[in-house]
Design a protein around this motif. Structure first.
Motif, mmCIF file in Angstrom:
data_model
loop_
_atom_site.group_PDB
_atom_site.id
_atom_site.type_symbol
_atom_site.label_atom_id
_atom_site.label_comp_id
_atom_site.label_asym_id
_atom_site.label_seq_id
_atom_site.Cartn_x
_atom_site.Cartn_y
_atom_site.Cartn_z
ATOM 1 N N SER A 77 0.810 -1.222 0.000
ATOM 2 C CA SER A 77 0.000 0.000 0.000
ATOM 3 C C SER A 77 0.845 1.276 0.000
ATOM 4 C CB SER A 77 -0.931 0.005 1.220
ATOM 5 O OG SER A 77 -0.183 0.068 2.420
ATOM 6 N N ILE A 78 2.129 1.190 0.305
ATOM 7 C CA ILE A 78 2.944 2.414 0.370
ATOM 8 C C ILE A 78 4.199 2.365 -0.498
ATOM 9 C CG2 ILE A 78 2.172 3.151 2.654
ATOM 10 C CD1 ILE A 78 4.630 1.847 3.842
ATOM 11 N N VAL A 79 4.611 1.169 -0.910
ATOM 12 C CA VAL A 79 5.847 1.053 -1.692
ATOM 13 C C VAL A 79 5.499 0.694 -3.131
ATOM 14 C CG1 VAL A 79 8.053 -0.152 -1.932
ATOM 15 C CG2 VAL A 79 7.134 0.325 0.348
ATOM 16 N N PRO A 80 5.998 1.461 -4.100
ATOM 17 C CA PRO A 80 5.692 1.161 -5.505
ATOM 18 C C PRO A 80 6.325 -0.165 -5.937
ATOM 19 C CG PRO A 80 7.356 2.880 -5.354
ATOM 20 C CD PRO A 80 6.852 2.658 -3.959
ATOM 21 N N SER A 81 5.717 -0.774 -6.935
ATOM 22 C CA SER A 81 6.188 -2.082 -7.392
ATOM 23 C C SER A 81 6.566 -2.041 -8.862
ATOM 24 C CB SER A 81 5.119 -3.142 -7.156
ATOM 25 O OG SER A 81 3.959 -2.836 -7.898
ATOM 26 N N LEU A 82 7.340 -3.053 -9.256
ATOM 27 C CA LEU A 82 7.752 -3.220 -10.646
ATOM 28 C C LEU A 82 7.461 -4.658 -11.052
ATOM 29 C CD1 LEU A 82 11.287 -1.527 -10.524
ATOM 30 C CD2 LEU A 82 9.218 -0.535 -11.505
ATOM 31 N N ASP A 83 6.958 -4.869 -12.268
ATOM 32 C CA ASP A 83 6.754 -6.207 -12.800
ATOM 33 C C ASP A 83 7.990 -6.599 -13.600
ATOM 34 O OD1 ASP A 83 4.240 -6.576 -11.716
ATOM 35 O OD2 ASP A 83 3.253 -5.558 -13.383
ATOM 36 N N ILE A 84 8.693 -7.610 -13.126
ATOM 37 C CA ILE A 84 9.923 -8.067 -13.760
ATOM 38 C C ILE A 84 9.670 -9.412 -14.421
ATOM 39 C CG2 ILE A 84 12.350 -8.647 -13.420
ATOM 40 C CD1 ILE A 84 11.668 -5.721 -12.908
ATOM 41 N N GLU A 85 10.083 -9.538 -15.685
ATOM 42 C CA GLU A 85 9.918 -10.793 -16.401
ATOM 43 C C GLU A 85 11.074 -11.725 -16.077
ATOM 44 O OE1 GLU A 85 9.642 -12.284 -20.999
ATOM 45 O OE2 GLU A 85 8.634 -10.414 -20.442
ATOM 46 N N LEU A 86 10.765 -12.913 -15.590
ATOM 47 C CA LEU A 86 11.775 -13.903 -15.216
ATOM 48 C C LEU A 86 11.764 -15.055 -16.209
ATOM 49 C CD1 LEU A 86 11.083 -14.088 -11.373
ATOM 50 C CD2 LEU A 86 12.753 -12.651 -12.555
ATOM 51 N N ASN A 87 12.921 -15.428 -16.690
ATOM 52 C CA ASN A 87 13.066 -16.579 -17.586
ATOM 53 C C ASN A 87 13.396 -17.808 -16.743
ATOM 54 O OD1 ASN A 87 12.650 -15.137 -20.029
ATOM 55 N ND2 ASN A 87 14.739 -14.324 -19.860
ATOM 56 N N LEU A 88 12.414 -18.647 -16.528
ATOM 57 C CA LEU A 88 12.610 -19.824 -15.684
ATOM 58 C C LEU A 88 13.243 -20.969 -16.461
ATOM 59 C CD1 LEU A 88 9.188 -19.729 -13.803
ATOM 60 C CD2 LEU A 88 11.383 -18.734 -13.113
ATOM 61 N N GLU A 89 12.715 -21.252 -17.639
ATOM 62 C CA GLU A 89 13.262 -22.296 -18.503
ATOM 63 C C GLU A 89 13.212 -21.796 -19.935
ATOM 64 O OE1 GLU A 89 10.968 -25.785 -17.930
ATOM 65 O OE2 GLU A 89 11.501 -26.025 -15.809
ATOM 66 N N ALA A 90 13.788 -22.571 -20.841
ATOM 67 C CA ALA A 90 13.756 -22.180 -22.248
ATOM 68 C C ALA A 90 12.314 -22.034 -22.713
ATOM 69 C CB ALA A 90 14.481 -23.233 -23.095
ATOM 70 N N ASN A 91 12.026 -20.906 -23.339
ATOM 71 C CA ASN A 91 10.691 -20.611 -23.871
ATOM 72 C C ASN A 91 9.623 -20.598 -22.783
ATOM 73 O OD1 ASN A 91 11.737 -20.542 -26.526
ATOM 74 N ND2 ASN A 91 11.598 -22.790 -26.650
ATOM 75 N N ASN A 92 10.046 -20.361 -21.558
ATOM 76 C CA ASN A 92 9.087 -20.331 -20.455
ATOM 77 C C ASN A 92 9.441 -19.178 -19.521
ATOM 78 O OD1 ASN A 92 7.111 -20.863 -18.613
ATOM 79 N ND2 ASN A 92 8.164 -22.619 -17.685
ATOM 80 N N SER A 93 8.656 -18.159 -19.514
ATOM 81 C CA SER A 93 8.921 -16.980 -18.683
ATOM 82 C C SER A 93 7.663 -16.580 -17.933
ATOM 83 C CB SER A 93 9.409 -15.812 -19.540
ATOM 84 O OG SER A 93 8.404 -15.413 -20.438
#
Length: 370
Positions: A77-93
């Motif tokens: 509720s007070i701290v801004p957020s960022l959406d980060i794309e994570l690459n977990l496996e090949a062709n899978n994020s």
């Protein structure tokens, strides 16, 4: 931004060794040993990143503040957020949300500013009372030990180095080291020009009256307490030597045009050492030895007094007047008047009018001892 950070030993030593609380759970960390582990904990367990954590002064106090804040308020509720794309496996994020405590938040920015000011005031109070400071003078062979204020007074009174009001200075040892680094690189502390050697640099600083800090140079803001009360972000800037100049830019500072006159006759030399040797052999007047106990301003007055007396053809010691300078010099030699006059004679306000020629002459201690 989110990768692992490594800190030097000096940076680690600057972090508090006290057990620091995680602002979001009951875990604690010794920041002097576990700073990397702590940042990893925040990132992996709480999805939290703290901007430039290693630059936050009084970091334990900073974490205490947010721990209390998060006890009553949800992080999201007070701290801004960022959406980060994570690459977990090949062709899978996948995308994951991370929270960023940074100066983009007004509350965080004001907190950091307050802690910077408190840290600077704590350091300044320590420097005012610490009697174990040791410093080597930047100009002469003095090995000083005592209170920093007295060392700054030595630099000001004996060498005319103007760093500002000592009551406004902080992180004095670091400032002295920064200035020393400039001198070692033959770089002027005021205009940032770089010269081929120390002699030409000193000549430039004397002629241009550059034995002082440039108030427009923000590289020195850290060392003045007044700069901690503003709204800047407090980011430190590394001191870098100025660019080297072409020969034409410093050719007018060489010694060829800097003739120094004897205090008693018409002999002149570009080398202060030769002038001192001449006065000692020709007039039995050992200026460095006779004036060693005098303060800088007293030496200015002494030089002006001697020059004025010789110009008026009056003996500086007994005040007897003669028809010409040669007769005066004969009298001084026969009467033993080539001595240091009584201090009361020359230590008068009327004899303090510093000139370029006297400034060159009065640096004899620097030139002889370097």
């Amino acid at each position: 931004m989110f990768g692992p950070l490594n800190f030097s030993e000096q940076k680690r030593a600057s972090l508090s060794a006290a057990a620091a609380p995680c602002p979001l759970c009951s875990d604690t960390f010794d920041l002097s040993l576990q700073i990397d582990l702590f940042m990893k904990h925040l990132f992996e367990k709480h999805d939290l990143v703290i901007e430039d954590m290693q630059k936050i002064p009084k970091l334990v106090n900073y974490l205490d503040y947010w721990q209390v804040k998060f006890q009553n308020t949800e992080l999201s509720s007070i701290v801004p957020s960022l959406d980060i794309e994570l690459n977990l496996e090949a062709n899978n994020s996948t995308k994951k949300k991370y929270y960023l405590l940074s100066t983009l938040m007004r509350e965080d920015k004001e907190l950091r500013q307050r802690l910077r000011l408190e840290n600077a005031l704590d350091q300044q109070e320590f420097e005012r009372t610490d009697e174990k400071c040791t410093q080597n003078c930047l100009f002469c062979r003095l090995e000083y030990k005592g209170i920093r204020k007295d060392f700054l007074e030595h630099l000001s009174s004996q060498h005319n180095l103007q760093l500002g009001n000592p009551q406004n200075l902080v992180f004095v040892d670091e400032l002295i080291q920064a200035i020393k680094a400039k001198f070692d690189a033959f770089c002027c502390i005021y205009c940032e020009k770089t010269f081929p050697d120390r002699a030409v640099l000193k000549e430039h600083m004397r002629k241009k009256i550059h034995k002082r800090i440039n108030p427009n140079n923000k590289n020195y803001d850290k060392f003045y307490i007044v700069n901690y009360t503003g709204n800047d972000d407090g980011e430190e800037v590394a001191l870098e030597p100025g660019e080297r100049n072409s020969d034409s830019e410093y050719s007018d500072w060489t010694e060829s045009d800097t003739l120094i006159n004897c205090l008693f006759c018409d002999v002149s030399e570009p080398d202060i050492n030769k002038i001192c040797m001449h006065m000692q052999s020709a007039h039995r007047f050992n200026f460095p030895q006779l004036a060693a106990h005098l303060e800088f301003y007293q030496r200015v007055k002494l030089v002006n007094f001697l020059r004025k007396q010789m110009h008026m053809k009056k003996c500086p010691n007994c005040d007897e007047e003669f028809k010409d300078k040669e007769t005066l010099r004969v009298h001084m030699k026969e009467a033993g008047c080539f001595v240091l006059p009584e201090v009361a004679k020359f230590d008068q306000p009327e004899y303090y009018f510093p000139t370029y020629e006297n400034d060159v002459f009065l640096t004899y201690l620097e030139d002889v001892e370097d």
